[in-house]
Design an enzyme around this catalytic site. Structure first.
Site, mmCIF file in Angstrom:
data_model
loop_
_atom_site.group_PDB
_atom_site.id
_atom_site.type_symbol
_atom_site.label_atom_id
_atom_site.label_comp_id
_atom_site.label_asym_id
_atom_site.label_seq_id
_atom_site.Cartn_x
_atom_site.Cartn_y
_atom_site.Cartn_z
ATOM 1 N N HIS A 48 1.042 -1.044 0.052
ATOM 2 C CA HIS A 48 -0.341 0.094 -0.258
ATOM 3 C C HIS A 48 0.764 1.266 -0.307
ATOM 4 O O HIS A 48 2.337 0.971 0.674
ATOM 5 C CB HIS A 48 -0.406 -0.125 1.235
ATOM 6 C CG HIS A 48 -2.546 -0.492 0.900
ATOM 7 N ND1 HIS A 48 -2.791 -0.950 1.930
ATOM 8 C CD2 HIS A 48 -2.313 -2.238 0.408
ATOM 9 C CE1 HIS A 48 -3.949 -2.197 2.044
ATOM 10 N NE2 HIS A 48 -3.217 -2.598 0.733
ATOM 11 N N GLU A 50 1.072 3.836 1.929
ATOM 12 C CA GLU A 50 1.207 4.546 3.022
ATOM 13 C C GLU A 50 2.661 3.678 3.539
ATOM 14 O O GLU A 50 3.405 3.434 4.356
ATOM 15 C CB GLU A 50 0.432 4.346 3.948
ATOM 16 C CG GLU A 50 -1.473 5.356 4.038
ATOM 17 C CD GLU A 50 -1.988 4.122 3.484
ATOM 18 O OE1 GLU A 50 -1.893 3.179 2.171
ATOM 19 O OE2 GLU A 50 -2.582 4.260 3.421
ATOM 20 N N CYS A 78 -5.968 2.098 5.380
ATOM 21 C CA CYS A 78 -7.055 0.559 6.362
ATOM 22 C C CYS A 78 -6.400 0.086 7.735
ATOM 23 O O CYS A 78 -5.288 0.834 7.855
ATOM 24 C CB CYS A 78 -6.947 -0.995 5.658
ATOM 25 S SG CYS A 78 -4.476 -1.101 5.057
ATOM 26 N N CYS A 81 -2.379 -0.177 7.605
ATOM 27 C CA CYS A 81 -1.399 0.310 7.562
ATOM 28 C C CYS A 81 -2.126 1.527 8.967
ATOM 29 O O CYS A 81 -0.644 2.516 9.415
ATOM 30 C CB CYS A 81 -2.060 1.793 5.963
ATOM 31 S SG CYS A 81 -1.364 0.771 5.000
#
Length: 144
Positions: A48, A50, A78, A81
């Site tokens: 991701h 992040e 999410c 993260c």
């Protein structure tokens, strides 16, 4: 947030879910790291934006603690993260669009609201929300 949106645009161009992230040193107001989603490209469910930006920022600063850093991301993080941000001790999280289905900050797991959360960053949601949500809508409309 403009830089995070640009990262999200690049992710979209690569066929990724359009999420972009930028980590900024709050003291100097300089960009420490930036990334867009690379889940498909790397075949890595943890890639991701992040996670990639946090890893790059920690490497660049030589520390797993990013206490003077603010993180800007185009979509509500999410749970994975959000937990990583807590472990990194991010000072402030600023995100664009809210994610009712998979968000882990204002929705779903609400990681920072848990008693077991050791570090809670300041959270600001809804920055450039319309632009960020528009990227997500474009991505998913093309898939339908």
């Amino acid at each position: 947030m403009e830089m995070a949106l640009a990262e999200a645009e690049r992710a979209l161009a690569r066929g990724e879910v359009p999420v972009g992230c930028v980590v900024v040193d709050s003291m100097t107001e300089t960009v420490v790291a930036s990334a867009g989603n690379r889940v498909e490209e790397l075949r890595d469910p943890t890639a991701h934006a992040e996670m990639l930006a946090l890893r790059a920022a920690a490497r660049r600063l030589g520390s797993r603690h990013l206490t003077a850093c603010d993180l800007y991301v185009t979509l509500e993080p999410c749970a994975m993260c959000a937990a990583a941000m807590s472990f990194a001790r991010i000072r402030r999280l600023c995100f664009g669009a809210y994610d009712v289905k998979m968000g882990g900050v204002e929705h779903g797991a609400r990681v920072f609201a848990r008693e077991t959360c050791h570090h809670r960053p300041e959270v600001v949601g809804g920055l450039s929300e319309t632009a960020a949500a528009g990227l997500m809508q474009r991505f998913f409309a093309a898939r339908r």
